[in-house]
Design an enzyme around this catalytic site. Structure first.
Site, short mmCIF file in Angstrom:
data_model
loop_
_atom_site.label_atom_id
_atom_site.label_comp_id
_atom_site.label_asym_id
_atom_site.label_seq_id
_atom_site.Cartn_x
_atom_site.Cartn_y
_atom_site.Cartn_z
N ASP A 22 0.54 -3.17 5.91
CA ASP A 22 0.30 -3.48 4.60
C ASP A 22 0.02 -5.08 4.43
O ASP A 22 -0.07 -5.64 5.45
CB ASP A 22 1.98 -3.50 3.99
N ASN A 24 -3.45 -5.76 3.41
CA ASN A 24 -4.92 -5.79 3.41
C ASN A 24 -5.46 -6.28 2.09
O ASN A 24 -6.47 -7.37 2.13
CB ASN A 24 -5.74 -4.50 3.62
N TRP A 27 -4.65 -10.35 1.80
CA TRP A 27 -5.63 -11.02 2.69
C TRP A 27 -6.93 -11.23 2.23
O TRP A 27 -7.30 -12.29 1.88
CB TRP A 27 -5.52 -10.05 4.06
N HIS A 39 -9.40 -4.20 4.14
CA HIS A 39 -9.22 -3.13 5.03
C HIS A 39 -10.30 -3.03 6.27
O HIS A 39 -9.91 -2.66 7.26
CB HIS A 39 -9.72 -1.75 4.14
N SER A 67 -1.60 6.86 2.26
CA SER A 67 -0.54 7.67 1.78
C SER A 67 -0.93 8.60 0.62
O SER A 67 -2.10 8.57 0.11
CB SER A 67 0.59 6.79 1.15
N GLU A 69 0.49 8.59 -2.12
CA GLU A 69 0.23 7.94 -3.48
C GLU A 69 -0.99 7.18 -3.50
O GLU A 69 -1.63 6.70 -4.53
CB GLU A 69 1.41 6.80 -3.29
N ARG A 73 -5.35 4.80 -6.33
CA ARG A 73 -6.36 3.73 -6.17
C ARG A 73 -7.40 3.82 -6.75
O ARG A 73 -7.99 5.01 -7.00
CB ARG A 73 -6.29 3.35 -4.77
N LEU A 133 -1.78 7.20 25.70
CA LEU A 133 -1.16 7.02 24.34
C LEU A 133 -1.37 8.07 23.41
O LEU A 133 -2.86 8.52 23.40
CB LEU A 133 -1.61 5.75 23.50
N ARG A 196 10.40 -2.38 2.20
CA ARG A 196 10.35 -0.95 1.80
C ARG A 196 9.68 0.01 2.63
O ARG A 196 8.98 -0.52 3.61
CB ARG A 196 9.26 -0.86 0.60
N GLU A 209 14.75 1.29 14.76
CA GLU A 209 15.05 -0.21 14.57
C GLU A 209 13.98 -0.69 13.55
O GLU A 209 12.48 -0.18 13.68
CB GLU A 209 14.94 -1.00 15.77
C1 FPP Z 1 -2.24 -1.54 2.86
O1 FPP Z 1 -2.71 -2.62 2.32
C2 FPP Z 1 -3.30 -0.68 3.75
C3 FPP Z 1 -3.73 0.32 3.44
C4 FPP Z 1 -3.41 1.18 2.05
C5 FPP Z 1 -4.72 1.16 4.21
C6 FPP Z 1 -4.55 0.81 5.72
C7 FPP Z 1 -5.86 0.99 6.11
C8 FPP Z 1 -6.63 0.21 7.24
C9 FPP Z 1 -6.04 -0.65 8.13
C10 FPP Z 1 -8.01 0.83 7.50
C11 FPP Z 1 -8.32 2.29 7.90
C12 FPP Z 1 -7.60 2.73 8.84
C13 FPP Z 1 -7.84 3.55 10.11
C14 FPP Z 1 -7.04 3.68 11.08
C15 FPP Z 1 -9.32 3.43 10.23
P1 FPP Z 1 -2.87 -2.58 0.91
O2 FPP Z 1 -4.18 -2.41 0.41
O3 FPP Z 1 -1.57 -2.08 0.14
O4 FPP Z 1 -2.52 -4.18 0.75
P2 FPP Z 1 -1.80 -5.15 -0.58
O5 FPP Z 1 -0.51 -4.55 -0.43
O6 FPP Z 1 -1.59 -6.59 0.03
O7 FPP Z 1 -2.63 -4.86 -1.80
#
Ligand code: FPP
Length: 249
Positions: A22, A24, A27, A39, A67, A69, A73, A133, A196, A209
């Site tokens: 969480d 991205n 950031w 991302h 997800s 959900e 987006r 893995l 959450r 955990e």
């Molecule tokens: C949450 O950040 C992240 C995601 C919904 C997507 C995660 C995806 C990646 C890390 C890249 C693709 C993955 C792979 C395995 C190639 P957010 O956008 O909800 O962040 P925010 O809560 O700060 O808005």
């Protein structure tokens, strides 16, 4: 941050680590960049954590990549995420094989665009024989959706006479979840400080955990992962029982 522990200091390595990646978007916002840049940087963190997990002998790593959900987006963000995912799956085969990583997925993967699904099948096939893995990507995943699909399988098996209602126990039910055959996560990490569960692995995390890291996912690298493992190693897991020490007292 504290000095990260050396690998040999971690006596208790979890078999299965699950991660809610969480932060991205935040950031990127902090840097006045489009969300997709977050991302993109997040993929570097995926690489770092997969590498570290493999080196440490962790058996399963489940990453919440998209997800159910998340389909809500903006279309542009979804399209960009799907492109990143497809590229990751295509370009990562060499490194996954080098590190003996086997790729699997959980979730309603038929929701994915055909190009992504086809690349997913190729990458799974190309890494299927690896013995290190197991990297499990949760894609179009929602725990309630997964549970409902398992319930439908139970009902179908019962109606077909393959399963008696009395035989529906935890083992029979878990065998119909997407995670069939995978041990439950010992450790669930969530980044960006949010407290959450977000519809992730609701059945499987019963005794996991939780470690919450304040780092945003694109900043979460090997040393943050090791820090979470150190915290896990220091926890006492009782699975609803009592500590062997306090039992004596
Ligand atoms: C949450 O950040 C992240 C995601 C919904 C997507 C995660 C995806 C990646 C890390 C890249 C693709 C993955 C792979 C395995 C190639 P957010 O956008 O909800 O962040 P925010 O809560 O700060 O808005």
């Amino acid at each position: 941050m504290k000095t990260p522990p050396a690998l040999h200091e971690l006596e208790r390595i979890p078999r299965h680590v699950a991660v809610i990646m969480d932060g991205n978007g935040r950031w990127a916002r902090q840097r006045l960049l489009p969300r997709i840049e977050g991302h993109r940087r997040g993929i570097e963190s995926v690489r770092a954590v997969v590498r570290a997990a493999g080196e440490l002998g962790i058996e399963y790593l489940t990453l919440y990549a998209f997800s159910k959900e998340n389909w809500r987006r903006p279309k542009m963000e979804i399209a960009a995420l799907m492109r990143l995912l497809e590229r990751f799956l295509r370009e990562e085969i060499g490194e996954l094989n080098e590190n003996k990583v086997r790729l699997k997925t959980i979730g309603a993967r038929d929701d994915l665009p055909p190009r992504v699904l086809s690349q997913l099948r190729k990458t799974e096939a190309a890494t299927a024989k690896n013995s290190g893995l197991t990297l499990i990507l949760a894609l179009s995943y929602g725990a309630r959706d997964e549970i409902l699909r398992a319930v439908r399988r139970v009902a179908a098996d019962a109606v077909a006479g393959r399963l008696s209602p009395d035989a529906v126990d935890e083992i029979a039910f878990a065998a119909r979840l997407d995670t069939a055959g995978v041990p439950d996560p010992d450790l669930l990490i969530r980044t960006s400080g949010e407290l959450r569960v977000s519809n992730f692995l609701l059945w499987q995390i019963s005794y996991a955990e939780f470690v919450i890291s304040p780092a945003l996912w694109p900043d979460f690298r090997r040393e943050h992962f090791l820090e979470a493992l150190r915290e896990f190693a220091n926890r006492r897991r009782r699975f609803g029982g009592v500590d062997p020490v306090s039992r004596k007292a």
